[in-house]
Design a protein around this motif. Structure first.
Motif, mmCIF file in Angstrom:
data_model
loop_
_atom_site.group_PDB
_atom_site.id
_atom_site.type_symbol
_atom_site.label_atom_id
_atom_site.label_comp_id
_atom_site.label_asym_id
_atom_site.label_seq_id
_atom_site.Cartn_x
_atom_site.Cartn_y
_atom_site.Cartn_z
ATOM 1 N N ILE A 29 55.468 50.844 38.509
ATOM 2 C CA ILE A 29 54.370 49.986 38.062
ATOM 3 C C ILE A 29 54.058 48.929 39.111
ATOM 4 O O ILE A 29 52.888 48.684 39.458
ATOM 5 N N MET A 30 55.086 48.308 39.669
ATOM 6 C CA MET A 30 54.861 47.269 40.673
ATOM 7 C C MET A 30 54.256 47.856 41.946
ATOM 8 O O MET A 30 53.442 47.200 42.623
ATOM 9 N N THR A 31 54.613 49.103 42.282
ATOM 10 C CA THR A 31 54.016 49.752 43.452
ATOM 11 C C THR A 31 52.527 50.000 43.229
ATOM 12 O O THR A 31 51.698 49.753 44.120
ATOM 13 N N LEU A 32 52.160 50.479 42.041
ATOM 14 C CA LEU A 32 50.748 50.703 41.731
ATOM 15 C C LEU A 32 49.963 49.391 41.732
ATOM 16 O O LEU A 32 48.826 49.341 42.211
ATOM 17 N N LEU A 33 50.558 48.332 41.214
ATOM 18 C CA LEU A 33 49.897 47.032 41.268
ATOM 19 C C LEU A 33 49.731 46.565 42.709
ATOM 20 O O LEU A 33 48.721 45.949 43.062
ATOM 21 N N GLY A 34 50.702 46.909 43.533
ATOM 22 C CA GLY A 34 50.605 46.573 44.959
ATOM 23 C C GLY A 34 49.432 47.259 45.634
ATOM 24 O O GLY A 34 48.794 46.696 46.533
ATOM 25 N N ASN A 35 49.119 48.486 45.188
ATOM 26 C CA ASN A 35 47.948 49.187 45.733
ATOM 27 C C ASN A 35 46.668 48.417 45.431
ATOM 28 O O ASN A 35 45.746 48.361 46.254
ATOM 29 N N ALA A 36 46.603 47.850 44.228
ATOM 30 C CA ALA A 36 45.416 47.085 43.851
ATOM 31 C C ALA A 36 45.262 45.834 44.708
ATOM 32 O O ALA A 36 44.150 45.384 44.982
ATOM 33 N N ILE A 37 46.383 45.285 45.141
ATOM 34 C CA ILE A 37 46.357 44.082 45.973
ATOM 35 C C ILE A 37 46.015 44.407 47.421
ATOM 36 O O ILE A 37 45.429 43.590 48.134
ATOM 37 N N ALA A 38 46.351 45.621 47.865
ATOM 38 C CA ALA A 38 46.283 45.977 49.284
ATOM 39 C C ALA A 38 44.926 45.681 49.923
ATOM 40 O O ALA A 38 44.861 45.228 51.066
ATOM 41 N N PHE A 39 43.846 45.934 49.206
ATOM 42 C CA PHE A 39 42.514 45.741 49.776
ATOM 43 C C PHE A 39 41.779 44.552 49.155
ATOM 44 O O PHE A 39 40.598 44.367 49.420
ATOM 45 N N LYS A 40 42.468 43.776 48.323
ATOM 46 C CA LYS A 40 41.818 42.615 47.709
ATOM 47 C C LYS A 40 41.372 41.636 48.788
ATOM 48 O O LYS A 40 42.146 41.301 49.693
ATOM 49 N N GLY A 41 40.137 41.196 48.710
ATOM 50 C CA GLY A 41 39.604 40.283 49.713
ATOM 51 C C GLY A 41 39.005 40.977 50.917
ATOM 52 O O GLY A 41 38.413 40.316 51.781
ATOM 53 N N ASP A 42 39.124 42.317 50.991
ATOM 54 C CA ASP A 42 38.514 43.080 52.088
ATOM 55 C C ASP A 42 37.008 43.117 51.848
ATOM 56 O O ASP A 42 36.528 43.782 50.927
ATOM 57 N N LYS A 43 36.247 42.396 52.661
ATOM 58 C CA LYS A 43 34.820 42.218 52.416
ATOM 59 C C LYS A 43 33.975 43.420 52.790
ATOM 60 O O LYS A 43 32.742 43.347 52.783
ATOM 61 N N ARG A 44 34.642 44.532 53.045
ATOM 62 C CA ARG A 44 33.905 45.780 53.269
ATOM 63 C C ARG A 44 33.667 46.541 51.970
ATOM 64 O O ARG A 44 32.930 47.524 51.956
ATOM 65 N N ARG A 45 34.284 46.134 50.870
ATOM 66 C CA ARG A 45 34.163 46.914 49.644
ATOM 67 C C ARG A 45 34.202 46.041 48.396
ATOM 68 O O ARG A 45 34.663 44.889 48.429
ATOM 69 N N ILE A 46 33.691 46.597 47.300
ATOM 70 C CA ILE A 46 33.935 46.074 45.958
ATOM 71 C C ILE A 46 34.622 47.195 45.185
ATOM 72 O O ILE A 46 34.093 48.308 45.103
ATOM 73 N N ALA A 47 35.792 46.919 44.650
ATOM 74 C CA ALA A 47 36.527 47.913 43.860
ATOM 75 C C ALA A 47 36.259 47.684 42.379
ATOM 76 O O ALA A 47 36.205 46.541 41.909
ATOM 77 N N PHE A 48 36.096 48.800 41.640
ATOM 78 C CA PHE A 48 35.899 48.755 40.194
ATOM 79 C C PHE A 48 36.995 49.596 39.550
ATOM 80 O O PHE A 48 36.982 50.826 39.656
ATOM 81 N N TYR A 49 37.937 48.940 38.892
ATOM 82 C CA TYR A 49 39.073 49.627 38.281
ATOM 83 C C TYR A 49 38.756 49.900 36.811
ATOM 84 O O TYR A 49 38.755 48.975 35.987
ATOM 85 N N PHE A 50 38.495 51.159 36.472
ATOM 86 C CA PHE A 50 38.219 51.552 35.090
ATOM 87 C C PHE A 50 39.541 51.875 34.399
ATOM 88 O O PHE A 50 40.266 52.781 34.833
ATOM 89 N N VAL A 51 39.868 51.142 33.317
ATOM 90 C CA VAL A 51 41.155 51.362 32.648
ATOM 91 C C VAL A 51 40.977 51.426 31.141
ATOM 92 O O VAL A 51 40.231 50.643 30.544
ATOM 93 N N ASN A 52 41.671 52.369 30.526
ATOM 94 C CA ASN A 52 41.725 52.499 29.070
ATOM 95 C C ASN A 52 42.824 51.573 28.571
ATOM 96 O O ASN A 52 44.015 51.826 28.781
ATOM 97 N N ILE A 53 42.419 50.492 27.908
ATOM 98 C CA ILE A 53 43.407 49.486 27.512
ATOM 99 C C ILE A 53 44.286 49.970 26.362
ATOM 100 O O ILE A 53 45.417 49.490 26.204
ATOM 101 N N ASP A 54 43.799 50.918 25.566
ATOM 102 C CA ASP A 54 44.649 51.493 24.516
ATOM 103 C C ASP A 54 45.864 52.175 25.142
ATOM 104 O O ASP A 54 46.991 52.056 24.649
#
Length: 221
Positions: free
Chosen positions: A143-168
């Motif tokens: 879980i922490m590794t997957l969260l790390g992937n989300a952080i990896a490109f945060k702030g990279d002004k070349r993209r906007i990421a949209f994470y679609f998640v089923n909260i159920d």
């Protein structure tokens, strides 16, 4: 006759987002996040942004099938660049296939592939099936590794990421995952309701006036 779904109010929200953001799209099992994805891709194409979809475990195929059944024109998905992790159903132009394996190996391969594809930027990056990835990799370390992937490109002004998640799904895997994702995201959008009266609600944004905004999204097909 195939149709498109235009919602100027939703497009106006997309216009207010900033490159470098990570946008969390929350939905439950009874809503239609596929409609929001469809509008996002329409808007990106109108702005001539490159679209790269992260497709975990055939989620893109699931979304496309629903859009087809709703009578929407899914030909706009055919030239979308796709990085697949797991799954066998191919939608769009698949530029890389990563087998489900050790999550650390997957992460290394993904970061390398995405980095070589993003180039100069102005990329819209929908990430589909992240909840499925958490289901497959559900130990605390994974879980922490997957969260790390989300952080990896945060702030990279070349993209906007949209994470679609089923909260159920997320809440049944580990109750803290959703809270961590909401903390990491710069904007959080929640999809509620059904086709006749589906709502898009911005519950968090770095753009203050967006916070609390609600948009009703009817199906126009």
């Amino acid at each position: 006759m195939p149709t498109f779904l235009f919602m100027p109010e939703v497009e106006a929200v997309f216009e207010e987002l900033r490159f470098g953001e990570g946008v969390l799209i929350e939905y439950n099992s009874l809503t239609h996040p596929d409609l929001l994805l469809y509008m996002l891709i329409q808007w990106a194409k109108k702005r001539e942004y490159k679209v790269i979809v992260d497709d975990n475990l055939d989620t893109f195929y699931t979304f496309k099938t629903t859009l087809d059944l709703l009578g929407l024109d899914t030909r706009i998905l055919e030239d979308i660049l796709v990085i697949k992790t797991g799954g066998r159903k191919r939608v769009g132009t698949v530029i890389g296939q990563i087998p489900v394996n050790d999550v650390r190996v997957e992460s290394t391969k993904y970061i390398s592939l995405f980095s070589s594809t993003i180039e100069k930027g102005n990329v819209i990056n929908p990430v589909l099936g992240l909840d499925r990835a958490f289901y497959v990799h559900s130990s605390k370390e994974e879980i922490m590794t997957l969260l790390g992937n989300a952080i990896a490109f945060k702030g990279d002004k070349r993209r906007i990421a949209f994470y679609f998640v089923n909260i159920d799904v997320l809440n049944k895997i580990h109750p803290a995952i959703l809270s961590w994702l909401e903390e990491l995201a710069t904007t959080v959008i929640r999809v509620q309701g059904h086709l006749e009266k589906m709502k898009v609600i911005i519950i968090k944004s770095i753009n203050g006036p967006l916070t609390g905004k609600e948009i009703v999204v009817p199906l126009k097909a």
